[in-house]
Scaffold this active site. Sequence first.
Site, PDB file in Angstrom:
ATOM      1  NE  ARG A 257     -23.592  -2.889  18.232  1.00  0.00           N
ATOM      2  CZ  ARG A 257     -25.183  -3.432  18.386  1.00  0.00           C
ATOM      3  NH1 ARG A 257     -25.244  -4.615  18.142  1.00  0.00           N
ATOM      4  NH2 ARG A 257     -25.845  -3.032  19.754  1.00  0.00           N
TER       5      ARG A 257
ATOM      6  CB  CYS B 236       0.284   2.975  -4.328  1.00  0.00           C
ATOM      7  SG  CYS B 236       0.294   2.048  -5.988  1.00  0.00           S
ATOM      8  CG  HIS B 237      -1.598   4.898  -0.909  1.00  0.00           C
ATOM      9  ND1 HIS B 237      -3.157   5.698  -2.013  1.00  0.00           N
ATOM     10  CD2 HIS B 237      -2.591   3.762  -1.473  1.00  0.00           C
ATOM     11  CE1 HIS B 237      -3.904   4.626  -2.512  1.00  0.00           C
ATOM     12  NE2 HIS B 237      -3.501   3.931  -2.693  1.00  0.00           N
TER      13      HIS B 237
ATOM     14  CB  CYS C 187     -34.460   1.423  18.822  1.00  0.00           C
ATOM     15  SG  CYS C 187     -34.458  -0.070  19.582  1.00  0.00           S
TER      16      CYS C 187
ATOM     17  CB  CYS D 124      -0.839  -0.346   1.359  1.00  0.00           C
ATOM     18  SG  CYS D 124      -2.474  -1.446   1.412  1.00  0.00           S
TER      19      CYS D 124
ATOM     20  CB  CYS E 253     -29.011  -4.211  14.805  1.00  0.00           C
ATOM     21  SG  CYS E 253     -28.041  -2.940  15.978  1.00  0.00           S
TER      22      CYS E 253
ATOM     23  CB  CYS F  14     -32.662   1.547  12.128  1.00  0.00           C
ATOM     24  SG  CYS F  14     -32.371  -0.002  11.535  1.00  0.00           S
TER      25      CYS F  14
ATOM     26  CB  CYS G 205      -6.706  -0.896  -3.215  1.00  0.00           C
ATOM     27  SG  CYS G 205      -6.555   0.594  -3.783  1.00  0.00           S
TER      28      CYS G 205
END
Length: 224
Positions: free
Chosen positions: A181, A42-43, A143, A39, A185, A140, A77
């Site tokens: 997460r 390139c970055h 709540c 990574c 739910c 959603c 990528c």
Amino acid sequence: MARETRAMQDDDAGNPGVLWVLDGEALWSREAGAAGRACAGCHGDARASMRGVAARYPAFDPARGRPLNLEQRINACRVERQKAPPLAHESRDLLALTAFVARQSRGLPIAIEIDARTKPFLDAGRATFTRRQGQLNLSCTQCHDDHWGKKLAGTTIPQAHPTGYPLYRLEWQGLGSLQRRLRNCLFGMRAEPYSFGASEFVDLELYLMWRARGMKVETPAVRP
């Protein structure tokens, strides 16, 4: 959040999520795939090149004609630039790289950009957030908009602002993504969860991040 949890989050020496960030830093500089690229090749220095990136994701990808979240961008990528296989959802390496990249935006305001290309996906995410689902026939918004601050099974209901993902959850004893997460739910609503990486999840992430615009990125956050 209890004071003790916030203190754990704000102390890099005590925040267990930092262990994943350190792993991600090592992966950032490690060559991978048939292209033999890292990574960093390139970055460069992530502290400069990745600053503010997580605050803008999910972001529209013209080649795919829809938004990608940060995990999908990392995997894109890997496949296209490094010629490496994509990392599995919720794998330690993908969580570590995502946490490392997102860590570079800590303290910056969430700045999701909505234009003519992204608005249909924002609207789709809003529709998912407000749609009743599952055997409990809950949405959603019931709540997290109507009853935030109240108690559910002894736990305070939050406003569902995704400011710290990937985050360390004490319940999990590990790092996890926002989609993990969200699946939790849906299980709680007794609804069929979408697959990791599903367009419904990415659209919902886009809406949640837009809803939290202006709030600061906290990755890696710590939650109960």
